[in-house]
Each structure stands twice: as C-alpha cells, then as structure tokens.
Design a protein around this motif. Structure first.
Motif, short mmCIF file in Angstrom:
data_model
loop_
_atom_site.label_atom_id
_atom_site.label_comp_id
_atom_site.label_asym_id
_atom_site.label_seq_id
_atom_site.Cartn_x
_atom_site.Cartn_y
_atom_site.Cartn_z
N PHE A 35 0.86 -1.19 0.00
CA PHE A 35 0.00 0.00 0.00
C PHE A 35 0.89 1.24 0.00
O PHE A 35 1.67 1.42 0.92
CB PHE A 35 -0.87 -0.04 1.26
N CYS A 37 -0.28 4.58 -1.96
CA CYS A 37 -1.05 5.81 -2.11
C CYS A 37 -2.55 5.58 -1.97
O CYS A 37 -3.28 6.47 -1.57
CB CYS A 37 -0.76 6.43 -3.47
N ALA A 40 -4.11 4.77 -7.01
CA ALA A 40 -3.57 4.43 -8.33
C ALA A 40 -2.57 5.45 -8.88
O ALA A 40 -2.50 5.68 -10.07
CB ALA A 40 -4.70 4.22 -9.34
N VAL A 41 -1.79 6.07 -7.98
CA VAL A 41 -0.78 6.99 -8.50
C VAL A 41 0.67 6.60 -8.17
O VAL A 41 1.58 7.36 -8.47
CB VAL A 41 -1.03 8.46 -8.04
N GLY A 43 1.88 2.80 -7.87
CA GLY A 43 2.28 1.51 -8.43
C GLY A 43 2.75 0.48 -7.42
O GLY A 43 3.05 -0.66 -7.79
N CYS A 45 1.20 -1.26 -5.44
CA CYS A 45 0.24 -2.34 -5.24
C CYS A 45 0.01 -3.15 -6.52
O CYS A 45 -0.96 -3.89 -6.61
CB CYS A 45 -1.08 -1.74 -4.79
S1 FES Z 1 -1.09 1.90 -3.64
FE1 FES Z 1 -0.32 3.37 -5.02
S2 FES Z 1 -1.06 2.66 -6.92
FE2 FES Z 1 -2.02 1.41 -5.49
#
Ligand code: FES
Ligand code: FES
Lengths: 160, 743
Positions: A35, A37, A40-41, A43, A45
C-alpha cells in the motif's frame, strides 16, 4: 465470492467494492503487495489480472470475476525466482525495497509485450511506478538484463 | 561561535552522563556470566550484543541501526564476515530491539545523520574480532596447542602444524568459557577481503520475492487494525463525534477520541477504511488556523533583508559597499516546507498490557519510541519492548515517535494489540516538515576576478525545539521521567535563547572557499507548523544557496565556474580532488549540443565531500536532464555498490525537491495530500547517473545524505548555462512558470 490467486482458488467473504489490495493482504495473508497511495498513482500495489498490470488498491475485488490474479508471491515457478527478480538481485536494485514488488510486476508485463524494450519504451512503461529511494537507474539496467536472459531462454527453447 | 554536529554530540553525551559506548567488550565479570547463561538458555554462543554463533554454524548479526534502504544490514554483515573469517551466506541479520546499550548516536539509538557506517566500523569489527579470538582460544585449548599457531578461515579454526580444523559451531560451547579478550587485534585496512567489495545486498532476496517484513506487514496474534481520522488543521480537537453509523458497520470494534484525532478500530484495516467516511466530527479551531505558508514565506523574506544574528564574521564585509571597483552581486533564494513521503506510510503495531508494552515499529529511533511510550503509559522504559521492523524509507520522518504513541493510545483504549496504518494523506499532512527558508546574499568580486566578500543571512524555521522532546531518551532511566523531560526541554531553550546556536539550520552554510571577508547571519523563526530533520537537513538548502551563489559570482567575474571554484580551494584538498575528478569525468569544457548546458557543484556534508556535474536543457520551457556525474570521497567504501546506490538515491531525492516538491498551507490546512500533488522524480525524468568513488583507506564517512546537497545547485547552474535563466526559488518548475508568466 471465489477468487483465483497464484493458481489457487479462494473463497472470500467481503463486499464487492473492497479493493483487491486489502483482500490479498488481509484475507489471504499475501503481504508482498504494498500500500503506497491508495489512489492508483504510485504503483506499489501492482499485480497481474489475466496477465495485465493493475493497481490493486483501486481495483474492486468484485470486478475480478474468474480472471486469474498473480502477485509477487506467485511470480516465480517452483520456488525459483522469475528472470526479472533474478535481474533485480543481480543489479542490487532494492534499497528500502517497499516499491519493488510493484516495480517487478510492472516490468514483467513490459517484457511480455516488448521482449527487447528501448529506453523510451522502458520510460513509458515504468514512469508511473514511483520509487522514493531513487532506484530508477538500476531498474532500467535490470530490465535490460532480464530481457537478455529471457531472450536466451527463448533461444534455448527454440533450439530444443 | 560555530558548532558542528560532533560538538553537539559531545554536549548531548555530557548531558546524559557520558554515554558514548566504549568499544571493549571485556572488563566486567557480569559479561562473562551473561555469555554462559545465554548459552544455557539458547545453546548458542553470544559473545556480545552484536552477534551470536549457533551450533549449526549460522552467524546471527543483530543490527542496532534501522535498515531503511541504506544497506546497513549488508555492511554490518560484511564487517562481521571480515573479522570473523566467514562467508556472507553464513550470516543472517535482523534488527536489534531498542536497548540502552545501543545508544551510540547523539546519545540515542538512532539511525540518521549518515552515521550508520562511520559509527559501526569499529565496534562491530571489535565485536567480531572478540568472537574470533575466543573461538581460537577454545580450539587451542581443545587441541592443547599454542593459540598463536591457529588461524581462522571460512568458518573454521585451523591449526596449521597439525592441519586440524574445528568449525565455529563445534566450538560454540567451549568458547563460552573463554575469558573475553580485552583488546582483540583488528585486521589492517590493507588486508580487507570482504570490505570494499561490491557484495550483494543481504536483504535483496526478501525484497524481490515479497517476503520482507516491513512495519505494515507485522502479524501479531489477536491483532486489530486502526486508522486515525486526523483533523483538517493540525492541533484541532474533536468537539463532537457522531460515530453511530460507523459502529454498526461490519468488523468495527470501537471509535475512539484521541487528543490527535479520532481512531476507527476494526478487525481488518479495510473495514476501518470503509467505516471512516461515516464518522462525523466537528473540530475545534486551533492556533494554526491563523497561519498560511505564504505569510511565513513573506515574513522570512522581509527578515532576510535585515540584519541577522551573527554566526561568523571574518574580515570586513563592509567593503562590499565601501570599496570602489568591485562588482557587487545580490541574490535571494528560497526553499519551501517539504514532506519526507517515504513509500511506506507511517504505521506501528502496539500492545499495551497491564504492566508491559510491546511495540513493532518501522522507526529510526527505537529508544525514543521507548521513552515516548513509557511517558504515555507511565511505565518504566524497561517495561517497553520495541522491535524494529524493516523501514519502507525513512529520510528523517521516522525519527519522530508521534505515530507510535498514537498507536499506543489506541491499544490502551481497546485493550488489544493494534496496528495503526496512516493513509498517504495522513503521511503528507501530519507535519514534521523540512523547514521553509529564505536566504539573502551579497557578494563582491574585484577587478582581477577574485571573490573578496560574501555575506549570507539565512532565515529559517528552527528545528531543535520541535525535536527536543525526543532528546529525553538520552538521559538514563534513574533520572525521574519529569527530570528527563525538563532537561531535554532546557536544551531547546538554550537553542532558542541563542546561547546554543542552531547548528542544524546553519550546517553547510559556510562556503568552503577562501574569501577574506565573510559574514554568516542567522535568524530563527518559529511557527506552530511542526518541523524536523529531512534528508541532509541544513545542507539540503545551504548547499543549494552556497553553490548557486558562487556560480553567480563566477559569472559576474567572467570566469569559468569550475576554475573559479578551483582557485579558491587551496585549503580544501579533499573538495578540490572531487571537484577536479568530476570536471574531468564529465568532460568539462567539451562542446555540448545546442541548448544544453553544464552545471557544477561541490559540497561537503557529514564529513563526505561530493562533486556533481549535471547536463540539462530547457525544452519547450521544461527542464530536461541528460547526464549526471557524481564523485564522492567517503573514506573506505565498505560496499562500493551500496555507496553508488546511495549517491543515486540522494541525487534523485534532491532533484525531486528541486524540481517539483512543496508543502503549502492556507489557514492551517496543508494543501498537498498524495503523490499526485506532491510529485517526485519518475524514471522518465532520470538521466544516466555515473558515480565515481575516490580510492581511500581512511575510516568510512556518511553516504546516505551527502549525495543530495550538490544536485539542486548543479541543476540550477546547468539551466543558467543553457538558457541564461537563473533559478533561485525551489521548486524550479513553479519558479520557471512564474518567470514565464512575467515575460
Ligand atoms: S497503492 Fe499506489 S497505486 Fe495502489
Ligand atoms: S526501493 Fe525504496 S521506494 Fe523504491
């Protein structure tokens, strides 16, 4: 619901909208996926869903359906490391290591699509995978190293 | 009076009653007895706090420094392998729990200040050499031969005359009864076989297969998970909390009001995340609501134009205005508040029981965590066990124990082990930033092109008051808690009163160049916005200021920026060496493609001089970098590949800040929250980086931070060379946009 991860089927009892990330980490105990962010900014995960790199923090588990999920734990075969992981080791890529599962998962899909990527292609595929420790130069080198190994493996297979 | 970190270390050690750890492991009969008792309990030979030799020949190394990416697990293992004569794959490393015996750094068990390698170089080798001598003595006794006829190699003691060998594991029991040697000999640096090689990182395997355990991955029986809803403005308290709906949701155990926010506790973290939006909170209006970073910036700027508190005054800077025929240069630089943004958000697992607390923390300061939680629970420090996990980055943020105390409060409230995980937004908004700065400079060059005067006034938010409470951990436990607290606070009082200078804000502020008339001034500002140490601390902005301004003087003198620096470095041979090597490696003076410029910078921090040359251009108004060359002198490079990695990482960290990072707040609300509005360098921004290490047999110096300070000025200087645009305000991308809109 049922979900297939790293070749095994699991039954999980969670609402549809729970992000896949937390199902992997908390329901299945696979903590290699990180985990960073939650939107989705970064990567961190990144996993594969039917072979495509996906941000599991923003992917509702209900949308997975019967597609196959692969995580860092399931990347290698028979306990051996994948060629990309091997190249990461060789190049001493990780520093803190926190982003590296995601980086590796992203790189694997790049090499599947582009077995011999140019620098521009590497930049384009990898620039949404952040590394606060600044391992980018090593990631770039390791991707090229992995490309060479994978090409050799393919050649060997072609010959036999 | 100028005071550096080493002086400060002396002061703090003194305050704590002389805590600097001696490096002899002998000298007390208790130690001997402990070794035997330990063997009875575990069946392993543990000659001291750094290592354990098991009967199956495994060597376990306890690393008292936190592994946060800097490679300390690997370098500790290498130091042990060197003196003990074993292969690296015989060694396993793990993090040591918090303990007073490990308090080596500023009187704390702490990982910061690029001290890991330098502080461990002697004690860890001594620890391994002690074990080696005891194993040899045990073997010699067994064979009834002279110990001087025995040597070690690859995990065995060898008796040459009779060609007999015994494995360390076989000797573990007998070694327990050998007297601890007082001063075991250490290998000469020239004879090193492991140290100085690019050995693979010992933690790499677990970091590529996903099995590495970071704080966020800790599993504890009966654990529950929590998040904390923090106030939109730091310091606000919850006036009212409506959690009716949230409490009904699946898995929710409790919703708890804390002084720092409202915690949502659930069986699973995802359940807490789902429930959090249903909690309605009315927050109080804290003092910070009156404040905006723009105000602070303006105050800092106005203050910088006035006279400050003198830190150094050599010669007479009055000549800048008084003497004729001088070219006077004036410039102001600014840099913003910054967050650390480690990739792993802050998190901590704590179990508060009746008489004891157990903590699993990704922390840079285990004994500070211990002290802080002892203070909160009212227990003795010894009742708080702190296990240190791997850290997903640190950069200074994990020196502050705030998130661990928060976790302790929640565990205390629900009576179960609690894992608290901050969201990325919490991590960005909950304070402890690199302070804001404004810097005013005036300088002069004479007709011959020599820099003759330099006056620098630095205005920045002072750091020590905000980190002073952590210093309480320096004092021994027999000091009553209240006394420890008062003592630590006196130290920041001293700083604030000006009787102890603010070393952190002024480190790296003195130019290394020979300039006869030099004045350094400092004015601290205080705001309720908490600040702390951030990678390279004062050097992070002073390096930028000094190396940009010397470039401006060079151009004013019509001189080549490299040669201009060079002629003023006669008294600084180490800086000169890295500067020359960098210029040479970067083909300084060779033609470049149209529109591409070169910038150079050299800066010493944490005893390590580093020089860098960056090639950069402006393409459609955007900064593009093409090549970075870096030369470092860090004494003996314990592992050259890790040194290279630290330089690469420091450069990229520094350039992220230089290009695009900034924390701002309006009416107390921090405006950034995640990586999209607090962006860092990505792969596409990163040009090839070449790192050269000066050959050296001197003792190792820091590498975690020194790569950072020269990067921003080298880039700014390159952009000036390429385009004539002088970037003086960080972040540069915003600075450029402003300059453009003015045109
Ligand atoms: S936790 Fe950052 S993209 Fe999913
Ligand atoms: S290795 Fe630390 S964030 Fe990438």
């Amino acid at each position: 619901m049922k979900i297939t991860v790293n070749g095994s089927e699991y039954e999980v009892d969670v609402p549809d909208d729970v992000p896949l990330l937390w199902v992997l980490r908390e329901e299945l105990g696979m903590t290699g996926t990180k985990f960073g962010c939650g939107k989705a900014v970064c990567g961190a995960c990144t996993v594969h869903i039917d072979g495509k790199a996906r941000r599991s923090c923003s992917f509702p588990v209900g949308d997975v359906g019967d597609r196959a999920v692969t995580t860092i734990e399931g990347l290698g075969e028979d306990g051996a490391l994948h060629a990309v992981q091997q190249a990461w080791l060789q190049g001493n890529v990780p520093q803190c290591g926190y982003c590296q599962s995601g980086q590796i998962m992203q790189a694997v899909t790049l090499l599947r699509a582009r077995p011999d990527p140019t620098d521009d292609e590497i930049d384009a595929a990898m620039s949404a995978s952040l590394c606060r420790c600044g391992t980018y130069p090593r990631i770039r080198a390791a991707i090229k190293e992995a490309a060479r190994t994978l090409a050799e493996e393919t050649n060997v297979q072609d010959d036999s | 009076m100028t005071m550096n970190r080493r002086d400060f270390l002396k002061v703090s050690a003194l305050a704590g009653g002389g805590l600097l750890m001696g490096v002899s492991f002998a000298g007390c009969s208790g130690a001997q007895r402990r070794i035997q008792q330990n063997f009875e309990a575990t069946g392993a030979f543990r000659p001291n706090m750094y290592l354990t030799i098991r009967r199956d020949d495994k060597i376990l190394v306890d690393v008292e420094k936190s592994e946060m990416g800097q490679g300390i697990w690997t370098s500790h293992a290498m130091l042990v392998a060197e003196e003990l004569g074993v292969d690296m794959d015989q060694i396993e490393t793990s993090s040591a729990d918090a303990a007073r015996k490990y308090q080596t750094s500023f009187g704390l068990q702490q990982t910061g200040g690029s001290t890991s390698a330098a502080e461990s170089f002697l004690p860890v080798r001594k620890a391994a050499a002690t074990a080696r001598e005891m194993l040899i003595a045990a073997a010699a006794a067994e064979w009834k031969v002279d110990a001087r006829e025995c040597s070690v190699e690859k995990g065995v003691v060898h008796h040459q005359p009779s060609d007999r060998t015994l494995r360390y594991g076989e000797l573990a029991e007998a070694a327990v009864y050998v007297e601890i040697p007082d001063d075991p000999p250490l290998k000469d640096i020239e004879d090193f076989e492991v140290i100085g090689t690019a050995s693979r990182r010992i933690d790499a395997r677990e970091k590529v297969d996903g099995s590495a355990v970071f704080g966020i991955d800790v599993e504890v029986p009966d654990k529950v998970c929590a998040l904390c809803i923090h106030p939109p403005i730091m310091g606000a308290e919850a006036n009212s909390v409506d959690a009716e709906k949230a409490r009904q949701m699946t898995g929710i155990i409790d919703v708890v009001s804390l002084p720092c926010g409202v915690a949502v506790v659930a069986e699973k973290y995802w359940q807490a995340r789902r429930a959090a939006p249903s909690v309605n909170i009315e927050w109080s209006e804290p003092p910070l609501a009156e404040l905006s970073s723009e105000q602070v910036r303006k105050v800092a700027a106005t203050t910088a134009r006035k006279e400050g508190r003198k830190q150094l005054d050599d010669g007479d800077v009055g000549i800048i205005d008084d003497r004729d025929n001088l070219t006077v240069v004036e410039a102001e630089y600014a840099s913003p508040y910054l967050a650390h943004a480690p990739m792993e958000p802050q998190n901590c697992t704590v179990h508060v029981r009746e008489n004891a607390v157990e903590v699993w923390a990704p922390t840079q300061s285990p004994t500070v965590v211990q002290e802080a939680i002892a203070r909160f629970t009212g227990m003795a420090r010894g009742d708080v066990t702190v296990h240190v996990t791997l850290l997903g980055g640190g950069f200074g943020r994990r020196l502050v124990p705030d998130f661990t105390v928060e976790a302790a409060m929640i565990s205390d409230a629900v009576g179960r082990p609690v894992q608290l995980i901050w969201s990325r937004e919490d991590d960005t908004r909950c304070g402890y930033y690199r302070p804001i700065n404004h810097n005013a400079l005036r300088g002069a060059v004479d007709d011959d092109g020599n820099a003759v005067a330099w006056r620098y006034h630095n205005v920045s938010q002072t750091i020590l008051p905000d980190v002073a409470p952590t210093l309480a951990a320096i004092f021994p436990e027999w000091f009553p808690m209240a006394a420890r607290r008062i003592k630590s606070e006196t130290m920041h009082g001293l700083v604030h009163s000006g009787s102890l200078p603010e070393i952190l804000a002024m480190e790296g502020a003195k130019p290394p160049y020979k300039i006869d008339n030099l004045r350094l001034e400092y004015t601290p500002i205080r705001t309720p916005m908490p600040v702390c140490l951030w990678r390279a601390v004062g050097h992070s902005f002073n390096g930028f200021v000094v190396e940009s301004f010397v470039d401006e003087l060079a151009h004013a003198a019509g001189a080549d920026p490299y040669l201009f620096r060079r002629q003023m470095l006669d008294d600084e041979p180490e800086l000169l060496e890295v500067l020359d090597r960098a210029a040479e490696a970067a083909d300084w003076g060779e033609p470049l493609p149209d529109g591409v410029g070169r910038g150079i910078a050299v800066h010493e921090s944490f005893d390590t001089p580093v020089a860098q040359v960056i090639e950069a251009s402006l393409e459609n108004g955007e900064i593009r970098m093409h090549r970075i060359v870096c030369v470092v002198n860090c004494g003996i490079a314990l592992n050259p590949d890790i040194v290279r990695a630290q330089m690469e990482g420091g450069i990229i960290f520094g350039l992220s800040a230089a290009l695009r990072q900034e924390i701002t707040f309006t009416d107390g609300r921090v405006e950034q929250g995640n990586f999209d509005d607090y962006p860092m360098m990505t792969m596409i921004d990163t040009p090839p980086i070449e790192v050269h290490i000066i050959d050296s047999t001197d003792e190792p110096t820091g590498v975690g931070e020194p790569g950072l300070p020269p990067a921003a000025p080298a880039l700014a200087n390159a952009i000036y060379d390429a385009s004539g645009v002088r970037l003086r305000d960080m972040p540069f991308e915003k600075n450029l946009a402003k300059l453009r809109s003015r045109d």
